[in-house]
Design an enzyme around this catalytic site. Structure first.
Site, PDB file in Angstrom:
ATOM      1  N   TYR A 155       0.865  -1.190   0.000  1.00 56.40           N
ATOM      2  CA  TYR A 155       0.000   0.000   0.000  1.00 56.40           C
ATOM      3  C   TYR A 155       0.894   1.230   0.000  1.00 56.40           C
ATOM      4  O   TYR A 155       1.839   1.310   0.793  1.00 56.40           O
ATOM      5  CB  TYR A 155      -0.908   0.010   1.245  1.00 56.40           C
ATOM      6  CG  TYR A 155      -1.811   1.218   1.330  1.00 56.40           C
ATOM      7  CD1 TYR A 155      -2.847   1.402   0.422  1.00 56.40           C
ATOM      8  CD2 TYR A 155      -1.623   2.190   2.314  1.00 56.40           C
ATOM      9  CE1 TYR A 155      -3.681   2.505   0.485  1.00 56.40           C
ATOM     10  CE2 TYR A 155      -2.458   3.294   2.398  1.00 56.40           C
ATOM     11  CZ  TYR A 155      -3.486   3.453   1.480  1.00 56.40           C
ATOM     12  OH  TYR A 155      -4.304   4.551   1.555  1.00 56.40           O
ATOM     13  N   ASP A 249       9.233   2.648  -0.466  1.00 58.67           N
ATOM     14  CA  ASP A 249       8.255   3.327   0.367  1.00 58.67           C
ATOM     15  C   ASP A 249       8.564   2.954   1.816  1.00 58.67           C
ATOM     16  O   ASP A 249       8.255   1.844   2.259  1.00 58.67           O
ATOM     17  CB  ASP A 249       6.853   2.879  -0.044  1.00 58.67           C
ATOM     18  CG  ASP A 249       5.762   3.528   0.793  1.00 58.67           C
ATOM     19  OD1 ASP A 249       6.086   4.086   1.863  1.00 58.67           O
ATOM     20  OD2 ASP A 249       4.596   3.467   0.379  1.00 58.67           O
ATOM     21  N   LYS A 277       4.632   9.200   8.390  1.00 55.41           N
ATOM     22  CA  LYS A 277       4.363   8.709   9.746  1.00 55.41           C
ATOM     23  C   LYS A 277       5.312   9.284  10.814  1.00 55.41           C
ATOM     24  O   LYS A 277       5.115  10.395  11.262  1.00 55.41           O
ATOM     25  CB  LYS A 277       4.342   7.181   9.747  1.00 55.41           C
ATOM     26  CG  LYS A 277       3.278   6.642   8.752  1.00 55.41           C
ATOM     27  CD  LYS A 277       2.625   5.380   9.175  1.00 55.41           C
ATOM     28  CE  LYS A 277       1.727   4.817   8.070  1.00 55.41           C
ATOM     29  NZ  LYS A 277       0.344   4.696   8.384  1.00 55.41           N
TER      30      LYS A 277
HETATM   31  C1  LIG Z   1       3.714   2.053   3.298  1.00 54.08           C
HETATM   32  C2  LIG Z   1       2.744   3.196   3.205  1.00 54.08           C
HETATM   33  N1  LIG Z   1       2.901   4.095   2.232  1.00 54.08           N
HETATM   34  C3  LIG Z   1       2.078   5.149   2.108  1.00 54.08           C
HETATM   35  C4  LIG Z   1       1.039   5.326   2.993  1.00 54.08           C
HETATM   36  C5  LIG Z   1       0.135   6.514   2.838  1.00 54.08           C
HETATM   37  O1  LIG Z   1       0.396   7.441   3.848  1.00 54.08           O
HETATM   38  P1  LIG Z   1      -0.746   8.457   4.305  1.00 54.08           P
HETATM   39  O2  LIG Z   1      -1.816   7.648   4.959  1.00 54.08           O
HETATM   40  O3  LIG Z   1      -0.020   9.406   5.224  1.00 54.08           O
HETATM   41  O4  LIG Z   1      -1.232   9.139   3.060  1.00 54.08           O
HETATM   42  C6  LIG Z   1       0.828   4.415   4.014  1.00 54.08           C
HETATM   43  C7  LIG Z   1      -0.272   4.578   4.973  1.00 54.08           C
HETATM   44  O5  LIG Z   1      -0.547   3.773   5.805  1.00 54.08           O
HETATM   45  C8  LIG Z   1       1.714   3.314   4.130  1.00 54.08           C
HETATM   46  O6  LIG Z   1       1.553   2.391   5.093  1.00 54.08           O
END
Ligand SMILES: Cc1ncc(COP(=O)(O)O)c(C=O)c1O
Length: 447
Positions: A155, A249, A277
């Site tokens: 994700y 990511d 985060k």
């Molecule tokens: C690995 C990863 N990338 C991107 C995101 C997206 O971040 P945001 O919820 O701050 O838009 C998340 C959200 O949980 C994530 O776990």
């Protein structure tokens, strides 16, 4: 209200949470501002939170929980850490947003470059989703290509082109993608099974040239599913061989699994890194970082456009700086030890309570309990788990004062505020919850 065979709402209808949920359903789609919070996957209604302190949450009905969601990762020091609060209050007293640069942004960017070896520069956003969008635009601009390779079960935020077979809330709700995603965005994405070298080779050999291979290097959104030996190295090798950029990511893994994130822990380097985060210490923040020549392509030093009214917000920057300041080597050792104790204890708890078949996958600061007889290596394995038993176990945990992620397609986020006493309390609750789920299984079997 939650529906389906696992509903346990009967005793909860008179609570303040239930009343708030009824009102929320009238004015907020599904009653929540992010889908997994609704707790549909575990067949109950959401808990509305009153406050948090350290590793604990108190709901609006006065129930206390040991919290393993911790805002889904940002709160590595737990709720309302005094240093983070003081930094945010100080910053707020000087003004909440200026739309002009502030000293803290320079300090935070410098601190990140010190921690992450592959980040020479970074551009801040207000969320991980925005940072992913920026990373994709940069990768496409840098390579002059469009196609992106991503992995099933990963994700990267709710970015159009990356929702196909995404983990987290989509996997939780069993959605293959989302209506509203343009066909052109979906067509520019190739989805590959995680931990499948042949599929990766095929996806990067045939078809349109690839702009970026995008991966969570330590995936946590189909539950925690570590890469098999050599898989991250293969990602690097395929990116180099094809002229694609490798985009990691690290929104979850960054500053959590190690000081320098997954890249430090695993020894594989990305061209671009998506961060979020912990970077904002519980306030909205994200960033894309990487080599200077790539980052300098962003406006105004280059012509790749990217902007944000609240990007680099002074409160988020202050919270992020205070959070990182507390993350020294000792802190990482403590977090790893607490996670190991929790993971080992959960395995023991399942065994004690009648040998319920579970796999506890863990990394420093992250874990998932898969209700499965065999290890989970990819999204298909995660989907094949006994999700009903997991749901029942989570409900049992909640009723015993442990707030675990209400979906198996997520990670638990132990924090530095979780003391040995919290862990022991959790393990007592987990043992009782496993026993209770085991009895339900026997009853169903007997019935
Ligand atoms: C690995 C990863 N990338 C991107 C995101 C997206 O971040 P945001 O919820 O701050 O838009 C998340 C959200 O949980 C994530 O776990």
């Amino acid at each position: 209200m939650a529906t389906g065979p696992d509903v346990v709402t009967a005793s909860l209808t008179d609570t303040r949470s239930a009343e708030l949920y009824r009102r929320a359903l009238e004015v907020i789609p599904g009653g929540v501002n992010s889908p997994v919070r609704a707790m549909q996957a575990i067949g109950r209604d959401p808990v509305f939170v009153e406050r948090g302190a350290g590793a604990e949450l108190v709901d609006v009905d006065g129930n206390r929980y040991v919290d393993y969601v911790c805002s889904w990762g940002p709160l590595i020091h737990g709720h309302a850490h005094p240093d983070v609060l003081a930094a945010v209050c100080d910053a707020a007293a000087r003004g909440t947003s200026f739309g002009a640069p502030t000293p803290g942004e320079v300090e935070l960017a410098t601190e990140v470059t010190r921690r992450m070896a592959t980040v020479d520069m970074l551009r801040m956003t207000s969320s991980g989703t925005e940072a992913t969008m920026t990373a994709l635009r940069l990768a496409r601009a840098a390579t002059g290509r469009e196609r992106v390779v991503k992995f099933a079960g990963a994700y990267h935020g709710h970015v159009d082109g990356l929702l196909a077979q995404a983990g987290s809330g989509l996997a939780t709700q069993g959605l293959p993608s989302s209506p509203g995603v343009p066909a052109s965005a979906a067509a520019a994405t190739t989805v590959v099974a995680w931990n499948d070298p042949d599929a990766l080779l095929a996806a990067t050999t045939a078809g349109e040239p690839v702009a970026a291979i995008v991966a969570e290097p330590l995936p946590a959104n189909m539950g925690v599913v570590a890469p098999r030996d050599g898989f991250l190295e293969l990602l690097r090798e395929r990116a180099d061989a094809t002229g694609a950029l490798l985009v990691f990511d690290e929104v979850i893994s960054g500053f959590r699994v190690a000081r320098g994130g997954a890249q430090e822990l695993m020894g594989v380097e990305a061209d671009l890194t998506i961060i979020g985060k912990i970077l904002g210490g519980g306030l909205p923040a994200g960033a894309v970082g990487g080599r200077a020549e790539l980052l300098r392509m962003l406006a105004p030093s280059g012509d790749v456009y990217q902007a944000g009214t609240l990007s680099g917000n002074p409160l988020a920057v202050a919270a992020g700086l205070a959070t990182l300041a507390l993350l020294d080597e000792h802190a990482y050792m403590r977090l790893a030890t607490a996670t190991e104790r929790l993971a080992a204890g959960l395995r023991e708890a399942a065994a004690t309570a009648g040998g319920y078949p579970v796999q506890v996958a863990s990394l420093p600061g992250l874990l998932t309990v898969f209700f499965s007889e065999r290890p989970v290596a990819n999204l298909a394995d995660a989907r094949a788990c006994d999700l009903r038993a997991h749901a029942a176990w989570c409900r049992e945990l909640l009723s015993r004062g442990v707030y675990a992620p209400p979906s198996q397609f997520e990670a638990w986020f132990p924090s530095l505020a979780h003391t040995p006493e919290h862990v022991e309390r959790t393990l007592d609750a987990a043992t009782a919850a496993f026993a209770s789920v085991g009895r339900m299984r026997e009853e169903v079997g007997a019935g």
